[in-house]
Design a protein around this motif. Structure first.
Motif: not given
Length: 771
Positions: A217-227
């Motif tokens: 999921l792009p949203l979940a991946i972007e949130l993880a990248a922010a992490g």
């Protein structure tokens, strides 16, 4: 009305970050426009519907002289404000008495694209507005995003998929992870947000696992990248395993529903009816999906009446919470985890998990009663398809001692699955844990001990298997369990055969056959004891008795239309014929066995059959074919364990045949033939062994032959060379079309080519130059 020159042609926002991938998806949306003026992008929250819609809008601006206009509906809380929101987005907030008709009158004959983003919470009003606009505005096209379809005439639907990831079991060569869109997105965003972020080939599997856990999921991946600004990669992967409520790396400027996965799930949940909310929570006990009967059996009852399960399921599908793939219903893992939290909050987890366990246990009982018969293949396929749910049910049985007995019954009943589908190690691990969870002497423990002994011996630990058989026989004698005694003795004989003690094995198996006969008919375990006895007799060169026993087993299986044991009987009847120098008969018997084993997807059995066909080829003076099949049979074994495991006599014969083929062909010719066999795909090995078609030309070109391609890329390059399209390649290799496209592009880049015809020309030249 006509647009004035002072007003801009559209209002699409500037692109702040690049869109990763989605070329094929965007092309498909544009294709759908050829047949419909309304295309709705559907999918769960966070899958990237808005980003894809904006990308399509940006690339299509040239086709709409009156503009591409984005109408963001996420903040619209009152349906009667929809028309004025559209008017405001079009730059005309002061349209008098704004209503659907007013907006339609304003657009009129303009050539315009309207993007209505996030329609789901005002779905009925959106449907009415779009219907009126399309009727009254002949040059208007609409691109909508929604978690459910609008359900209006002329609507074309496109379900936006998650970003591409490696397929199940697919090996990713070092340095190749970033060609998958999910990984590429993570790396791009991580590097943009965290200048100190570093990434090496050693980190690739960690990132792939992280993206898989987030369902692509792009949203979940972007949130993880922010992490990555807060956590190292390893800790971030652990974070991804946490419930959605603990995943809190959203940006402040993102819409509130997208700032955290929690908010995204909450938003979808609030849009559901009470029945659908209950089903969402209860459905979360399923892993890997479920069919309709299972959903109704497990999820109905109490506040969700059985007759309301189907309507609630349809609602969840409409809202992109559940996906239906044509045979089963499933949730993305992030969505399922949210549902599990809701189930726990409702205090229903134990009740629903027990219902789920009972539903899986019913399948296990069905397998136990039907494995020896015409339904064998279908039953084993059902278990294989439902293996994730089986694991979930067995995990529940380990939560407390009182549930262990049910787990023992379930795991024992599935012994034919653990063996027939080549996963004895997994069955052993479950039974080890369940036997340890409850050590009380019971009848069900008798069955569990002999099944576990068999699985343990097959898994390579013969001494531990023999110890389990001894325990089983003592406990069976205590309960006067004659069936348990007979089965334990039969499996003990097989374990001794694997240990190389063939005379001891024959003694045990002869006694087991006598006991199995005494249990009456029908007794499917008699056929198994006969097959094992026949094998042991073959190894001692007692061929007449071996053929007699194996023929009895074969006829018994045939009478009940059983396939798995019958295929093994045929393999060793073929071996007996080969030893007796009846080569044509041996080949016919083993090919019959191989066809059955291919249907059963019995990897171990196929490897054995191909191996003995190699020996028959050598006996028939076709040394090159023998060398090819000898190498190919070993490759077939790799996914299921050591080649010819436990069959010491077969391994001795294999060494002799290998040496014979090498001596006749010479080292160089033998190695060329062996390389040919090693690089055949599994399906091609079976077809070649059966004589259904010659080995494909690609086998004559080794993956390492001066090409900078991975084995997978080499395989795909060959398919390109013989004229396969990306769609054909995806279907043949069971990968997504997007993944196939990425592979092909990577191959072109590595080879410095610009067209597929250049790949075909290269492979044609290499094939002609090969020995």
């Amino acid at each position: 009305m006509v647009r004035g020159d002072s007003r801009p042609a559209g209002n699409l926002p500037a692109e702040l970050t690049s869109l990763v991938g989605r070329r094929a998806e965007a092309a498909e949306v544009r294709r759908l426009w050829s047949g419909s003026r309304l295309v709705t992008l559907t999918g769960p929250g966070g899958v990237g519907k808005t980003r894809l819609a904006l990308q399509v809008g940006r690339t299509a601006r040239g086709a709409f002289p009156d503009g591409v206009w984005l109408v963001a509906l996420d903040e619209v809380t009152q349906p009667d404000l929809l028309a004025s929101t559209v008017a405001s987005a079009l730059g005309e907030p002061g349209l008098a008495g704004t209503c659907n008709a007013t907006v339609a009158g304003y657009i009129g004959a303009q050539h315009m694209l309207l993007i209505l983003d996030n329609c789901e919470h005002v779905i009925n009003s959106c449907a009415k507005l779009i219907t009126e606009l399309l009727v009254r505005c002949p040059n208007l096209r609409v691109l909508a995003t929604s978690r459910e379809a609008l359900r209006i005439e002329g609507e074309a639907l496109y379900a936006v998929p998650p970003l591409s990831l490696p397929g199940p079991g697919q090996q990713v060569a070092p340095g190749e992870a970033a060609r998958f869109d999910a990984v590429e997105l993570f790396l791009e965003r991580a590097l943009a947000l965290n200048p100190r972020f570093t990434f090496s080939a050693a980190d690739e599997q960690c990132v792939i696992a992280l993206c898989e856990r987030l369902d692509g999921l792009p949203l979940a991946i972007e949130l993880a990248a922010a992490g990555t600004r807060l956590l190292p990669l390893g800790a971030l992967a652990d974070w991804a395993k946490a419930p959605p409520s603990e995943q809190m790396f959203g940006g402040r400027t993102a819409p509130s529903r997208h700032q955290t996965l929690r908010a995204t799930m909450e938003y979808s949940y609030r849009l559901c009816s009470p029945h659908a909310q209950t089903l969402w929570a209860r459905f979360s006990v399923f892993r890997g999906g479920a069919d309709l009967d299972a959903v109704e059996a497990v999820c109905g009852g109490d506040v969700l009446p059985p007759q309301q399960v189907r309507p609630a399921l349809v609602e969840l599908i409409d809202k992109s919470v559940v996906v239906f793939d044509g045979s089963s219903y499933r949730m993305l893992e992030t969505i399922r985890q949210f549902g599990l939290e809701r189930l726990r909050a409702a205090g229903e987890e134990d009740v629903i998990r027990r219902a789920h366990r009972d539903q899986v246990a019913a399948l296990a009982v069905e397998v136990e009663g039907g494995w020896f018969g015409p339904d064998q293949q279908a039953l084993l396929r059902r278990v294989r398809t439902d293996q994730a749910n089986l694991r979930a049910a067995l995990e529940f049985c380990l939560t407390e001692r009182s549930e262990a007995g049910a787990g023992l019954r379930m795991a024992s009943a599935l012994w034919a699955f653990w063996l027939g589908c080549g996963v004895p190690g997994e069955g052993r691990r479950w039974l080890d844990r369940l036997l340890g969870a409850d050590d009380r002497p019971t009848r069900e423990r008798v069955t569990a001990l002999w099944v576990n002994g068999c699985l343990t011996a097959m898994d390579g630990d013969i001494p531990a298997g023999l110890a389990l058989f001894e325990q089983c026989q003592r406990l069976a004698a205590r309960f006067q369990d004659q069936a348990g005694l007979a089965h334990a003795l039969s499996q003990q004989g097989l374990a001794k055969l694997y240990a190389g003690r063939s005379e001891d094995a024959i003694t045990d198996l002869e006694e087991a056959v006598r006991r199995e006969r005494g249990l009456g008919q029908p007794n499917p375990y008699l056929a198994e004891a006969l097959v094992d006895l026949g094998v042991a007799l073959c190894y001692r060169d007692r061929l007449d008795r071996a053929v007699e026993v194996l023929q009895e087993a074969r006829l018994l299986c045939s009478a009940h239309r059983e396939q798995w044991l019958q295929s093994w009987a045929l393999v060793f009847l073929g071996l007996a014929a080969l030893i007796d120098e009846r080569v044509p008969e041996a080949v016919a018997l083993i090919k019959d066995a191989l066809r059955r084993k291919r249907t059963l997807e019995d990897g171990m059995g196929m490897a054995h059959a191909v191996e003995i066909l190699a020996w028959a080829a050598l006996a028939d003076h076709d040394e090159e074919r023998a060398a090819r099949l000898l190498a190919a049979s070993e490759v077939l074994s790799r996914p299921v364990g050591p080649h010819l495991y436990g069959h010491h006599r077969l391994l001795q014969w294999r060494d002799r045949y290998l040496q014979q083929a090498r001596d006749i062909l010479g080292p160089r010719a033998f190695e060329e033939a062996a390389q040919f066999g090693r690089h055949l795909a599994s399906d091609d090995v079976i077809a070649y062994a059966l004589g259904e078609k010659p080995a494909p030309a690609s086998a004559a070109v080794e993956p390492s032959a001066n090409l900078p391609l991975t084995p997978r890329e080499h395989e795909i390059a060959h398919l390109v060379a013989v004229g396969r399209t990306n769609k054909d390649i995806a279907a043949e290799l069971v990968i997504s079309r997007r993944t196939a496209e990425a592979h092909v592009q990577n191959i072109l880049t590595k080879l410095g080519f610009s067209s597929r015809t250049e790949i075909a020309a290269l492979f044609s030249a290499m094939s002609k130059a090969s020995p």
